[in-house]
Design an enzyme around this catalytic site. Structure first.
Site, short mmCIF file in Angstrom:
data_model
loop_
_atom_site.label_atom_id
_atom_site.label_comp_id
_atom_site.label_asym_id
_atom_site.label_seq_id
_atom_site.Cartn_x
_atom_site.Cartn_y
_atom_site.Cartn_z
N TYR A 33 -36.43 -3.27 32.20
CA TYR A 33 -36.24 -4.55 32.88
C TYR A 33 -35.13 -5.36 32.24
O TYR A 33 -34.65 -5.04 31.14
CB TYR A 33 -37.54 -5.36 32.86
CG TYR A 33 -37.87 -6.01 31.53
CD1 TYR A 33 -37.62 -7.36 31.32
CD2 TYR A 33 -38.42 -5.28 30.47
CE1 TYR A 33 -37.91 -7.97 30.10
CE2 TYR A 33 -38.71 -5.87 29.26
CZ TYR A 33 -38.46 -7.22 29.08
OH TYR A 33 -38.74 -7.81 27.87
N LYS A 145 -35.20 -1.59 26.62
CA LYS A 145 -35.93 -2.75 27.15
C LYS A 145 -37.03 -2.27 28.10
O LYS A 145 -37.01 -2.49 29.31
CB LYS A 145 -34.98 -3.73 27.83
CG LYS A 145 -35.52 -5.16 27.91
CD LYS A 145 -34.41 -6.13 28.30
CE LYS A 145 -34.92 -7.55 28.49
NZ LYS A 145 -35.39 -8.19 27.27
N GLU A 177 -37.28 -8.26 14.60
CA GLU A 177 -36.98 -9.25 15.63
C GLU A 177 -38.25 -10.06 15.88
O GLU A 177 -39.14 -10.08 15.03
CB GLU A 177 -36.49 -8.57 16.91
CG GLU A 177 -37.42 -7.50 17.46
CD GLU A 177 -36.83 -6.74 18.62
OE1 GLU A 177 -35.75 -7.11 19.11
OE2 GLU A 177 -37.47 -5.75 19.06
N LEU A 201 -34.16 -4.80 19.98
CA LEU A 201 -33.46 -4.86 21.26
C LEU A 201 -32.09 -5.51 21.01
O LEU A 201 -32.01 -6.54 20.34
CB LEU A 201 -34.25 -5.70 22.25
CG LEU A 201 -33.62 -5.78 23.64
CD1 LEU A 201 -33.80 -4.46 24.38
CD2 LEU A 201 -34.22 -6.93 24.44
#
Length: 280
Positions: A33, A145, A177, A201
C-alpha cells in the site's frame, strides 16, 4: 463526495463499498500500500510514492495491472470527486481473488486495486510528541510496505494507551523506526537516521528531510543509532507523510530533545515550504 472508495473500477461512498471475501488481503494481508496527502487538487510527492509502491509490489512478485500513468489518472479522477480541498489518499494492491491457499493463485489471476479518500490534513508539528518504545519483533522485510501490520497496530495501541504520539521500535538496543513513522536524531549539528536497509521502510518524508539537510549544509549520517544515543540526542524527530517533521519531548516519561530548536525549525519550515509549493 465526503469520502470515496474504489475497488477494481467500482467506486462510491467509502461506507458503502464491499470487497470479495476471497480477496487475498482478507486471509494473508497479501498486498502492498501507499498513503499521502493532497491539497488544492494536487497529490503531494506522488512520483516518490508510486516509485515505492511499484518497488514493494515487485519485491513480493505482485504484478500491478496498471502503469504509473494509468494509476495516476485514476487517483486524480477520484480526487476531483472530493468535496474538501485537503484530502488523505490511500491505495493498495492485493495479489488477487481466489480460494484460500498459501501458494499464489492460478496464473492469470489479476491483482486487485483498492483506493480510499477522506478529508485529511497534516499534523501540527509545532507540538512535541511523547514517545514510548517496544522491541522490534517484525519480520526482516520492513522495507516492503506490506499490509501485514499487526505488530505496528499493537505498538500504536500501546502508544495511544500511554498518551504518547508514537512508539519507537528497536532491535536489541538499535533503533529502527516507529509504529507508523520514521525516527531520526540530531546530535552536535548532525542529522542521524537509520540507513534504508531491510529493517525500515524507506520513508518519503525521511528522504525529503535528508535532502533538505544536504541543501542547507546540515551534515547527514545514515548509520544505525542506539536507544542510548536517542535518549542523549539534542533532538529526536518523528517523520511521516501526515506528521511531517515532529520533534519529541519525552520517552517513557523522561525528557528528551529540545536542545537544537533552530535546526528543527529549519527542517519544519523547509518541508512545509516544499509541501505548499507542490500543492498550490
Amino acid at each position: 463526495m465526503k469520502t470515496l472508495g474504489y475497488y477494481n473500477g467500482n467506486y462510491g461512498p467509502l461506507e458503502e463499498m464491499t470487497v470479495p471475501m476471497n480477496d487475498r488481503a482478507c486471509y494473508f494481508g497479501d498486498g502492498v500500500y501507499e498513503a499521502t496527502l493532497a491539497k488544492n487538487g494536487k497529490i503531494f510527492a506522488l512520483k516518490e510514492h508510486l516509485d515505492r509502491f511499484f518497488n514493494s509490489a515487485g519485491l513480493l512478485k505482485i504484478e500491478i495491472p496498471y502503469t504509473r500513468e494509468e494509476l495516476t489518472s485514476i487517483l486524480y479522477d477520484m480526487l476531483a470527486k472530493m468535496d474538501d480541498s485537503e484530502i488523505f489518499i490511500y491505495w493498495q494492491v492485493t495479489r488477487g481473488t481466489g480460494i484460500r491457499q498459501h501458494q499464489f493463485p492460478a496464473a492469470g489471476t489479476k491483482a486487485n486495486l483498492w483506493i480510499f479518500m477522506k478529508p485529511g490534513k497534516h499534523g501540527d508539528s509545532s507540538k512535541r510528541l511523547k514517545l514510548t518504545d517496544m522491541e522490534d519483533t517484525r519480520f526482516l522485510h520492513c522495507n516492503i510496505k506490506t499490509l501485514n501490520l499487526l505488530p505496528n497496530v499493537m505498538a500504536a495501541e500501546k502508544a495511544e494507551s500511554m498518551g504518547c504520539g508514537e512508539c519507537v521500535f528497536h532491535r536489541g538496543d538499535v533503533v529502527t523506526e516507529c509504529a507508523h513513522s520514521n525516527v531520526s536524531i540530531i546530535k552536535d549539528g548532525v542529522f542521524k537516521t537509520h540507513p534504508t536497509d531491510h529493517y525500515i521502510l524507506p520513508g518519503i518524508t525521511r528522504m525529503h528531510l535528508v535532502q533538505i539537510c544536504k541543501d542547507n549544509g546540515i551534515p547527514v549520517d545514515e548509520t544505525p543509532f542506539t536507544m542510548e544515543e536517542l535518549m542523549d540526542a539534542d533532538e529526536v524527530i518523528v517523520s511521516s507523510s501526515t506528521k511531517f517533521c515532529a520533534p519529541a519531548c519525552e520517552m517513557n516519561g523522561t525528557p528528551i530533545g529540545g536542545k537544537a530548536p533552530e535546526l528543527v525549525k529549519i527542517l519544519q519550515e523547509k518541508y512545509l515550504e516544499k509541501f505548499e509549493n507542490e500543492t498550490k
